[in-house]
Motif scaffolding. Structure first.
Motif, PDB file in Angstrom:
ATOM      1  N   THR A   1      64.771  38.200 -23.197  1.00 36.54           N
ATOM      2  CA  THR A   1      64.909  37.253 -22.077  1.00 36.54           C
ATOM      3  C   THR A   1      63.619  36.482 -21.816  1.00 36.54           C
ATOM      4  O   THR A   1      63.636  35.466 -21.132  1.00 36.54           O
ATOM      5  CB  THR A   1      65.284  37.987 -20.776  1.00 36.54           C
ATOM      6  OG1 THR A   1      64.260  38.946 -20.470  1.00 36.54           O
ATOM      7  CG2 THR A   1      66.613  38.700 -20.909  1.00 36.54           C
ATOM      8  N   GLU A   2      62.504  36.946 -22.370  1.00 34.65           N
ATOM      9  CA  GLU A   2      61.224  36.263 -22.146  1.00 34.65           C
ATOM     10  C   GLU A   2      61.061  35.024 -23.022  1.00 34.65           C
ATOM     11  O   GLU A   2      60.118  34.239 -22.806  1.00 34.65           O
ATOM     12  CB  GLU A   2      60.057  37.242 -22.407  1.00 34.65           C
ATOM     13  CG  GLU A   2      60.025  38.401 -21.425  1.00 34.65           C
ATOM     14  CD  GLU A   2      59.104  39.532 -21.882  1.00 34.65           C
ATOM     15  OE1 GLU A   2      58.178  39.275 -22.666  1.00 34.65           O
ATOM     16  OE2 GLU A   2      59.340  40.680 -21.471  1.00 34.65           O
TER      17      GLU A   2
ATOM     18  N   LYS B   1      66.445  44.562 -24.941  1.00 34.02           N
ATOM     19  CA  LYS B   1      67.531  43.834 -24.259  1.00 34.02           C
ATOM     20  C   LYS B   1      68.331  42.973 -25.224  1.00 34.02           C
ATOM     21  O   LYS B   1      68.844  41.912 -24.836  1.00 34.02           O
ATOM     22  CB  LYS B   1      66.991  42.992 -23.083  1.00 34.02           C
ATOM     23  CG  LYS B   1      66.158  43.805 -22.080  1.00 34.02           C
ATOM     24  CD  LYS B   1      65.902  43.053 -20.783  1.00 34.02           C
ATOM     25  CE  LYS B   1      64.863  43.782 -19.935  1.00 34.02           C
ATOM     26  NZ  LYS B   1      64.588  43.151 -18.646  1.00 34.02           N
TER      27      LYS B   1
ATOM     28  N   LEU C   1      71.713  41.341 -24.477  1.00 31.86           N
ATOM     29  CA  LEU C   1      71.870  40.090 -23.718  1.00 31.86           C
ATOM     30  C   LEU C   1      71.869  38.854 -24.615  1.00 31.86           C
ATOM     31  O   LEU C   1      72.117  37.747 -24.132  1.00 31.86           O
ATOM     32  CB  LEU C   1      70.744  39.960 -22.671  1.00 31.86           C
ATOM     33  CG  LEU C   1      70.793  40.973 -21.523  1.00 31.86           C
ATOM     34  CD1 LEU C   1      69.577  40.802 -20.621  1.00 31.86           C
ATOM     35  CD2 LEU C   1      72.074  40.796 -20.692  1.00 31.86           C
TER      36      LEU C   1
ATOM     37  N   HIS D   1      74.240  35.950 -24.357  1.00 34.39           N
ATOM     38  CA  HIS D   1      74.239  35.182 -23.110  1.00 34.39           C
ATOM     39  C   HIS D   1      72.981  34.345 -22.942  1.00 34.39           C
ATOM     40  O   HIS D   1      72.741  33.771 -21.876  1.00 34.39           O
ATOM     41  CB  HIS D   1      74.380  36.134 -21.923  1.00 34.39           C
ATOM     42  CG  HIS D   1      75.460  37.159 -22.105  1.00 34.39           C
ATOM     43  ND1 HIS D   1      76.792  36.816 -22.145  1.00 34.39           N
ATOM     44  CD2 HIS D   1      75.407  38.497 -22.307  1.00 34.39           C
ATOM     45  CE1 HIS D   1      77.517  37.911 -22.357  1.00 34.39           C
ATOM     46  NE2 HIS D   1      76.694  38.940 -22.452  1.00 34.39           N
ATOM     47  N   LEU D   2      72.120  34.295 -23.979  1.00 27.74           N
ATOM     48  CA  LEU D   2      70.837  33.587 -23.883  1.00 27.74           C
ATOM     49  C   LEU D   2      70.770  32.469 -24.914  1.00 27.74           C
ATOM     50  O   LEU D   2      71.431  32.522 -25.950  1.00 27.74           O
ATOM     51  CB  LEU D   2      69.675  34.558 -24.152  1.00 27.74           C
ATOM     52  CG  LEU D   2      69.554  35.794 -23.278  1.00 27.74           C
ATOM     53  CD1 LEU D   2      68.435  36.691 -23.802  1.00 27.74           C
ATOM     54  CD2 LEU D   2      69.278  35.408 -21.829  1.00 27.74           C
ATOM     55  N   ASP D   3      69.922  31.472 -24.627  1.00 27.95           N
ATOM     56  CA  ASP D   3      69.631  30.431 -25.620  1.00 27.95           C
ATOM     57  C   ASP D   3      68.373  30.831 -26.390  1.00 27.95           C
ATOM     58  O   ASP D   3      67.408  30.078 -26.472  1.00 27.95           O
ATOM     59  CB  ASP D   3      69.386  29.084 -24.924  1.00 27.95           C
ATOM     60  CG  ASP D   3      70.523  28.723 -23.992  1.00 27.95           C
ATOM     61  OD1 ASP D   3      71.681  28.980 -24.351  1.00 27.95           O
ATOM     62  OD2 ASP D   3      70.244  28.190 -22.896  1.00 27.95           O
TER      63      ASP D   3
END
Lengths: 227, 227
Positions: free
Chosen positions: A147-148, A170, A173, A176-178
């Motif tokens: 997520t970073e 993570k 995830l 759900h992330l770009d």
């Protein structure tokens, strides 16, 4: 005539290095291998430890928790029924953004070193300063959450270079992330070519067995290197 | 007999406060309002700015980008066709984990202050030290990503107390996380009662209009306070 022999003492003025060596000697005397665990705030260090230290085969583990304030992580880890000590940098150490060798030394009496094979020191969440202070550890692990973003190795190169293992956490995830994890790994390879990495999720357990095996092997590797 | 009058000069030894005041005087002389934007690494500061500074109504905005290394964020923001300057703490400032007033001062010649109404200073990603160094700003915003967990206000209280606005970012990911945003807000209220907050997503645009309005109002508020 007196002849004075001047001996150059390297690092004599580097108090941190001096104290880190003293820590290391204590760790070696007790036969405990030490890992320094670092990451940005909220990357998942504690949750990974909850997973990986639970039923670590044949290894007696303990944790030294570093935080600016509070004992939330130590309280969580104490549920594993392993020795856990909390070190707060806010009280007595001026709210420092990292652990240094002296802080770690001050906390050692709170841990039963003679009864441990592995001590994990969970550093303060910060991608800059913890990398600059050795504390007497045998190995350094850093956790980077997907997520970073992909660019963190390039923006915080010292941290990504200062470790033997990088945990990309993570990964559950990712849908759900770009974020392109291959690009993240390419940036890691740019700043620390060949460094070992694992894709993990503290939430789903993905990759935790691999981490557990890596941690379980450290005490043996340290003993072999010392022999 | 000579009588010596001793005047106590408060903060005389605090070089950072002295330089922050000098920065502030420069900002005031040019009529530019200044926001210090802080967060942990990867919380989404740059992407929020990409969204919020695009078409900021009636406000001429500029950005001072702080990073340990690289100019990735400055390169991204320059696509908005606004003045952007990059400040690296790694080269020349010893890899510092925060911006201080002197670093900001050294970068001011690179920005056309007289042509700006609002300058956003994007700090180095770090939840500890940036809160300890005023740089001459009018307001401080911090960004906390929901992926960092509910406990961050309690673990990094100084940062969460040192701001006028808290942006809870990446709320689009909440359905995929084991994070209770009400508990996060409760912890925020514990350390900084009554502080303004907004739930935002730089990815979906949720809450960005509210942030844009808040930013657009700052220059007027600063001018009104100075009048």
């Amino acid at each position: 005539m007196h002849r004075t022999r001047v001996r150059v003492v390297e690092d004599a003025l580097d108090a941190n290095a001096t104290i880190a060596r003293a820590n290391r000697e204590d760790f070696d005397r007790h036969g405990v291998a030490v890992v320094n665990l670092m990451s940005a705030p909220g990357a998942g260090k504690t949750r990974l430890l909850e997973r990986a230290l639970d039923e670590l085969p044949g290894v007696r583990a303990g944790v030294l928790e570093g935080d600016v304030a509070g004992s939330f992580d130590a309280d969580r880890l104490s549920l594993l029924h392993i020795p856990v000590a909390q070190l707060n940098t806010g009280a007595g150490f001026g709210g420092e953004c990292h652990l240094d060798a002296n802080m770690v030394r001050s906390a050692l009496p709170a841990l039963p070193l003679g009864e441990l094979d592995l001590l994990v020191i969970e550093n303060v969440g910060n991608l800059v300063c913890p990398a600059e202070f050795r504390v007497g550890e045998d190995a350094r692990i850093m956790v980077c959450s997907v997520t970073e973003g992909e660019d963190k190795p390039l923006k915080y190169p010292l941290m990504f270079r200062a470790c033997e293992l990088v945990l990309i956490n993570k990964v559950d995830l990712l849908p759900h992330l770009d974020v392109d994890v291959d690009r993240l790994l390419g940036n890691l390879e740019t700043v620390n070519p060949g460094v070992r990495h694992m894709l993990v999720s503290a939430r789903t357990g993905e990759g935790v067995d691999e981490l557990r095996d890596w941690l379980a092997e450290i005490p043996g590797r340290v003993r072999a290197a010392a022999a």
